[in-house]
Every structure is written in structure tokens, then in C-alpha cells.
Design a protein around this motif. Structure first.
Motif, short mmCIF file in Angstrom:
data_model
loop_
_atom_site.label_atom_id
_atom_site.label_comp_id
_atom_site.label_asym_id
_atom_site.label_seq_id
_atom_site.Cartn_x
_atom_site.Cartn_y
_atom_site.Cartn_z
N LEU A 57 -10.16 3.48 10.71
CA LEU A 57 -10.73 2.24 11.25
C LEU A 57 -11.82 1.69 10.33
N SER A 58 -12.72 2.55 9.85
CA SER A 58 -13.80 2.07 8.99
C SER A 58 -13.26 1.57 7.66
N CYS A 82 -10.27 0.21 7.10
CA CYS A 82 -9.64 -1.10 7.32
C CYS A 82 -10.70 -2.19 7.47
N ARG A 83 -11.78 -1.88 8.18
CA ARG A 83 -12.84 -2.87 8.36
C ARG A 83 -13.53 -3.20 7.04
N SER A 84 -13.85 -2.17 6.27
CA SER A 84 -14.64 -2.39 5.06
C SER A 84 -13.84 -3.04 3.93
N THR A 92 -6.28 -4.16 13.97
CA THR A 92 -6.46 -5.58 13.72
C THR A 92 -5.08 -6.26 13.68
#
Length: 268
Positions: free
Chosen positions: A61-62, A64-66, A89
Motif C-alpha cells: 500500500l505504501s 503504491c501511494r508513494s 486505488t
């Protein structure tokens, strides 16, 4: 693995919730976990599986976000349920790769339970020992020019050293600079440790002999153009209030170790 995730999901203080896990495990999975738990080293396999699962949930998750990546590749996906249980997402494409017979069993469970993915899911039946798996991934829509997050969970332990290098070569060819990769490894001392013999013997009896370990995981991945950081279960970021055992510093020699590794494809 699925049985351990199912039991964790029943806890009021669970580190994740995996509703399909019990169906994926079946009675055989729960029976096997029970036999494995007879070895209480590091709390038995179930504790490690739970910590590892949460660690790589957070990593995916981190990452993909970053990075903004919308491609995820799970090598040796097995009965992994992240395509169904995590909030991805929109436009996320998740590629699961494993042997065709694994997906034959998995897709039957999915159809029976009626669980729906929360992303665009592609199940690709391949043998990862054959380099042609990369062609199958590309044909399924994977874009090598786009950022991706890769996960090789519970895989390298079972591979010969030459096969590990071939696999990393192929992944590096497919991963755009800036992509992320997560995996778990053990060191050579763990493979030789008398404390591990009961567990390793049971794995070997089921045709799952442990074969690969490295004392320098960061250097291994640097050879293949990845900048890596290794964390031991129980260290900060891989504890979650569950790991009750002291963790030996990396400088202390002759200690069996497990590494949870996060890496970035170099080039940018």
C-alpha cells in the motif's frame, strides 16, 4: 499460509482481515498448520506468517501511494487473497503468477465462495523456473515501461541459488526504474541450525526443502540493480506488538535470521 491468516482474522486485535482465507485453507491447510505449530521456534510458523503478511500489506500500500504505481505482480501467489481483501486505488492491475494446478484449485474456491476482487485481477498459470513466464506476464497486459510493485513472498527459500539469480535477472529486466520489490529471505545459518531441523525436515518431507539463504541480502539485490533494506521480524516496523523475542544485531555472528526486504529498482 491461508490457515494462519484465517486464524489471525478471528482475533479481536487482528493485524489484518482476510475473509477468504479459511476457504482457501480448507481442512488440509488447518491440519498442516497445526502440525507445523508443534515446532515452537519463534512462536511457530503462524506467528511469522502473520507478521510477514502485515509487513508486506503495508509495503504494497505504501509503495503504491508513494510511487503512483498501478501495477502489482505477485510471484508464487498461491492462495494469496490480497486481490480480494485490500482496498486498491482505482485502475490497479494485480497479476498473480503460479503453477496452473494451483490456480485450478484456487479459482474453484473463488467461484464457490463468490468473492469479488477489488482491483483488475489477472491469474497467470506458469512455471517460474521457466523464463517464459515473463512473456506470459507481458501478454496479460503488464507494461514494462510503467512503475510496478513486485512481491515474492515465501519463494526464494525454496529455490537453488542459480535459480534465484535467474529470477532476479528477469524481474530486473521487467521492472522500470523506481519500481519497488518486497521479499523474504533467510540466512545460511538458519538452514544449518539444529533448532530448525524439525521444521525443515517436515517441509522437506512434503517436497518443500529449504535451499537458499544469504547473509548479505542487500548485496544480493544490489547485484541486480536494486537498492534494498532488510528488516528482521521483531525489529521496528516488523513487530506490531506481537514479536516477543529479542532480535540479535546483524553484527552478531552465527545467528539464524529471517529478513523482510524492501527494495527500489535503481536507475532514477
Amino acid at each position: 499460509m491461508a490457515a494462519a491468516r484465517a486464524l489471525e482474522s478471528q482475533r479481536p486485535d487482528r493485524l489484518f482481515d482476510d475473509p477468504p482465507a479459511a476457504a482457501f485453507a480448507g481442512r488440509e491447510g488447518f491440519a498442516w498448520l497445526d502440525r507445523m505449530e508443534l515446532s515452537r521456534l519463534w512462536g511457530g510458523p503462524g506467528l511469522y506468517i502473520v507478521v510477514r503478511t502485515r509487513f508486506f500489506d503495508d509495503f504494497l500500500l505504501s509503495s503504491c501511494r508513494s510511487t503512483g504505481a498501478r501495477q502489482i505482480v505477485l510471484l508464487a501467489a498461491g492462495m494469496d487473497a490480497r486481490a480480494f481483501r485490500m482496498n486498491w486505488t482505482p485502475q490497479t492491475r494485480l497479476y498473480e503468477l503460479d503453477r496452473p494446478e494451483v490456480f485450478a484449485a484456487k479459482e474453484a474456491v473463488i467461484a464457490r465462495v463468490g468473492v469479488q476482487p477489488t482491483c483488475e485481477r489477472h491469474a497467470i498459470g506458469v512455471d517460474l523456473a521457466n523464463r517464459s513466464w515473463s512473456k506470459a506476464l507481458l501478454e496479460a497486459g503488464y507494461e514494462a515501461r510503467e512503475l510496478c510493485v513486485w512481491l515474492m513472498e515465501g519463494l526464494l527459500f525454496y529455490m537453488a541459488e542459480a535459480a534465484v539469480h535467474r529470477l532476479l535477472d528477469t524481474v530486473s529486466t521487467l521492472a522500470a526504474p523506481g519500481s519497488r520489490l518486497g521479499t523474504d529471505l533467510v540466512n545460511r545459518e538458519l538452514l544449518r541450525s539444529p533448532m530448525m531441523w524439525p521444521l525443515l525436515s517436515t517441509f522437506a518431507w512434503h517436497g518443500l526443502a529449504g535451499r537458499f539463504g544469504t547473509n548479505t541480502p542487500e548485496a544480493l539485490f544490489a547485484e541486480h540493480d536494486w537498492e534494498a533494506e532488510a528488516t528482521q521480524p521483531g525489529e521496528r516496523g516488523a513487530n506490531y506488538g506481537r514479536w516477543p523475542y529479542p532480535v540479535a544485531h546483524r553484527e552478531v555472528p552465527a545467528v539464524p535470521r529471517i529478513f523482510l526486504l524492501r527494495a527500489r529498482r535503481m536507475g532514477v
